[in-house]
Design a protein around this motif. Structure first.
Motif, mmCIF file in Angstrom:
data_model
loop_
_atom_site.group_PDB
_atom_site.id
_atom_site.type_symbol
_atom_site.label_atom_id
_atom_site.label_comp_id
_atom_site.label_asym_id
_atom_site.label_seq_id
_atom_site.Cartn_x
_atom_site.Cartn_y
_atom_site.Cartn_z
ATOM 1 N N ALA A 1 57.625 43.770 40.803
ATOM 2 C CA ALA A 1 57.164 42.967 39.676
ATOM 3 C C ALA A 1 56.836 41.541 40.097
ATOM 4 N N VAL A 2 57.676 40.968 40.979
ATOM 5 C CA VAL A 2 57.417 39.602 41.462
ATOM 6 C C VAL A 2 56.115 39.551 42.248
ATOM 7 N N ALA A 3 55.900 40.548 43.120
ATOM 8 C CA ALA A 3 54.675 40.588 43.913
ATOM 9 C C ALA A 3 53.443 40.740 43.031
ATOM 10 N N ALA A 4 53.536 41.601 42.017
ATOM 11 C CA ALA A 4 52.398 41.802 41.111
ATOM 12 C C ALA A 4 52.085 40.524 40.348
ATOM 13 N N ARG A 5 53.129 39.815 39.930
ATOM 14 C CA ARG A 5 52.926 38.539 39.216
ATOM 15 C C ARG A 5 52.253 37.514 40.128
ATOM 16 N N ALA A 6 52.704 37.460 41.392
ATOM 17 C CA ALA A 6 52.110 36.511 42.336
ATOM 18 C C ALA A 6 50.635 36.825 42.572
ATOM 19 N N ARG A 7 50.291 38.124 42.706
ATOM 20 C CA ARG A 7 48.884 38.503 42.894
ATOM 21 C C ARG A 7 48.048 38.084 41.703
ATOM 22 N N LEU A 8 48.572 38.325 40.494
ATOM 23 C CA LEU A 8 47.831 37.977 39.283
ATOM 24 C C LEU A 8 47.600 36.475 39.190
ATOM 25 N N VAL A 9 48.633 35.689 39.459
ATOM 26 C CA VAL A 9 48.497 34.234 39.384
ATOM 27 C C VAL A 9 47.492 33.737 40.424
ATOM 28 N N GLY A 10 47.558 34.322 41.635
ATOM 29 C CA GLY A 10 46.607 33.916 42.672
ATOM 30 C C GLY A 10 45.174 34.198 42.271
ATOM 31 N N GLU A 11 44.907 35.391 41.744
ATOM 32 C CA GLU A 11 43.557 35.738 41.302
ATOM 33 C C GLU A 11 43.106 34.843 40.165
ATOM 34 N N ALA A 12 44.024 34.586 39.217
ATOM 35 C CA ALA A 12 43.663 33.759 38.067
ATOM 36 C C ALA A 12 43.281 32.348 38.491
ATOM 37 N N ARG A 13 43.996 31.784 39.453
ATOM 38 C CA ARG A 13 43.689 30.408 39.883
ATOM 39 C C ARG A 13 42.446 30.355 40.747
ATOM 40 N N ARG A 14 42.124 31.434 41.454
ATOM 41 C CA ARG A 14 40.846 31.464 42.167
ATOM 42 C C ARG A 14 39.684 31.486 41.183
ATOM 43 N N ILE A 15 39.920 32.120 40.019
ATOM 44 C CA ILE A 15 38.866 32.189 39.003
ATOM 45 C C ILE A 15 38.796 30.897 38.192
ATOM 46 N N GLY A 16 39.953 30.446 37.699
ATOM 47 C CA GLY A 16 39.962 29.316 36.768
ATOM 48 C C GLY A 16 40.342 27.985 37.365
ATOM 49 N N GLY A 17 40.684 27.970 38.653
ATOM 50 C CA GLY A 17 41.052 26.711 39.287
ATOM 51 C C GLY A 17 42.542 26.607 39.493
ATOM 52 N N GLU A 18 42.917 25.807 40.499
ATOM 53 C CA GLU A 18 44.319 25.664 40.852
ATOM 54 C C GLU A 18 45.161 25.033 39.750
ATOM 55 N N ALA A 19 44.495 24.295 38.851
ATOM 56 C CA ALA A 19 45.239 23.621 37.782
ATOM 57 C C ALA A 19 45.519 24.537 36.591
ATOM 58 N N LEU A 20 45.101 25.802 36.679
ATOM 59 C CA LEU A 20 45.292 26.733 35.554
ATOM 60 C C LEU A 20 46.776 26.884 35.237
ATOM 61 N N ALA A 21 47.149 26.673 33.971
ATOM 62 C CA ALA A 21 48.547 26.771 33.553
ATOM 63 C C ALA A 21 48.927 28.241 33.344
ATOM 64 N N VAL A 22 49.998 28.672 34.003
ATOM 65 C CA VAL A 22 50.436 30.068 33.882
ATOM 66 C C VAL A 22 51.892 30.190 33.449
ATOM 67 N N ASP A 23 52.662 29.105 33.493
ATOM 68 C CA ASP A 23 54.092 29.166 33.159
ATOM 69 C C ASP A 23 54.291 29.611 31.715
ATOM 70 N N GLY A 24 55.179 30.596 31.525
ATOM 71 C CA GLY A 24 55.510 31.062 30.184
ATOM 72 C C GLY A 24 54.470 31.971 29.571
ATOM 73 N N ARG A 25 53.426 32.331 30.308
ATOM 74 C CA ARG A 25 52.366 33.189 29.766
ATOM 75 C C ARG A 25 52.515 34.609 30.283
ATOM 76 N N GLY A 26 52.178 35.567 29.410
ATOM 77 C CA GLY A 26 52.164 36.957 29.819
ATOM 78 C C GLY A 26 50.901 37.275 30.588
#
Length: 335
Positions: A233-258
């Motif tokens: 689960a931790v690895a999957a979350r890390a992959r998702l966050v990495g992909e999201a920030r490549r798309i939306g930028g490093e400043a994309l807020a992800v804390d507390g979001r599903g």
């Protein structure tokens, strides 16, 4: 307390080729019934009005206790057990105990010649011998009948063929005998109702609940977060966050979001709020996959153009030659 409860036998009956008498009979009912004080252990009272509530008479355990009971000719002076059954039994109650309106109906068979002859001669009433707890709290039933005591935890011991009925002439063996103790006004025709085996129905409900519990237990076991599943689960979350920030930028807020919220935030940052606002979660997920793939896929044309020197750029050409010279300088030094 040991009690006997009597009704007149009712139902279809037939005699088999072996001489046995087979019948379906009502043997007990709910409501207020009158017992002598002596029967109830109250010699100070001439009569006792006892209420038998439906929830006690038709309780699953009470109904089950009526099945497979010995039938006797009159009540024996002792409870019927395996030790004295042969001396007292003239037949047996069947196992299909069912509620029939306010009554309990059972199949029964009389196998003793004297008992069969007695019933044919007119001894056609039934009396259930049973044990019950007596609550001596007087009151009034919901129907407005006064009572002196309440029967609870009813458990049958035997069924006796007797002369006198306690519950009245509503029940008798064989309609052809027309055994009615008093004139009764004819009842309006009623469509026959199929008897309901409440014991079987309750058993089905319990089995269904057991199945639900087993399914919920399996789901709970599947949902247990083992160390391996936690790592996954931790690895999957890390992959998702990495992909999201490549798309939306490093400043994309992800804390507390599903996961769905992170995907929507990334797609919105990339294509704009106006375009993403009305997109369903499924559409957002599809867009996220496309954008994530594009974010990591190299663009060959862009790479070639970035590395190719521009014609007429003397400074770039000089730098290229310098780099080439430095790269081969070790050869000259070694020589």
């Amino acid at each position: 307390m040991l009690i006997t409860d009597t009704v007149t036998l009712v139902g279809d009956r037939r005699t088999t080729q072996d001489g046995y008498l087979v019948a379906a009979a009502r043997i007990a009912r709910a409501g207020v019934q009158t017992y002598s004080g002596a029967e109830m252990g109250r010699t100070d009272l001439a009569a006792v009005r006892v209420w038998r509530p439906e929830e006690e008479v038709f309780a699953a355990d009470a109904l089950a206790s009526m099945a497979y009971r010995p039938v006797t000719l009159d009540h024996p002076a002792e409870p019927v057990t395996a030790a004295n059954w042969k001396a007292h039994s003239v037949g047996q109650v069947g196992g299909e105990v069912a509620r029939d309106g306010d009554y309990i109906r059972v199949p029964l068979v009389l196998m003793d010649r004297a008992a069969v002859d007695a019933v044919v001669a007119g001894k056609r009433q039934l009396s259930v011998g049973y044990a019950a707890e007596i609550d001596w709290t007087p009151g009034t039933t919901p129907a407005g009948e006064a009572y002196d005591a309440v029967q609870r935890r009813i458990r049958a011991n035997h069924l006796a063929v007797v002369d006198a009925a306690r519950a009245g002439p509503a029940c008798r063996i064989g309609d052809a005998w027309n055994a009615v103790a008093a004139p009764v006004a004819p009842a309006a025709p009623v469509a026959p109702a199929a008897p309901v085996d409440e014991v079987a129905a309750l058993r089905a409900v319990i089995e269904a609940k057991d199945g639900e519990i087993a399914a919920l237990t399996a789901r709970l076991r599947d949902a247990e977060l083992s160390p391996a599943r936690l790592d996954e689960a931790v690895a999957a979350r890390a992959r998702l966050v990495g992909e999201a920030r490549r798309i939306g930028g490093e400043a994309l807020a992800v804390d507390g979001r599903g996961e769905a919220e992170i995907r929507r935030a990334a797609v919105t940052a990339r294509i704009g709020d106006a375009a993403a606002r009305d997109m369903s979660d499924a559409a957002i997920e599809g867009a996220f996959r496309v954008l994530a793939t594009a974010a990591v896929r190299p663009d060959p044309l862009r790479q070639v153009l970035a590395e190719r020197p521009v014609a007429g750029d003397a400074r770039a050409e000089a730098l290229r030659r310098r780099d080439a010279r430095l790269a081969g300088a070790w050869r000259a030094t070694a020589t």
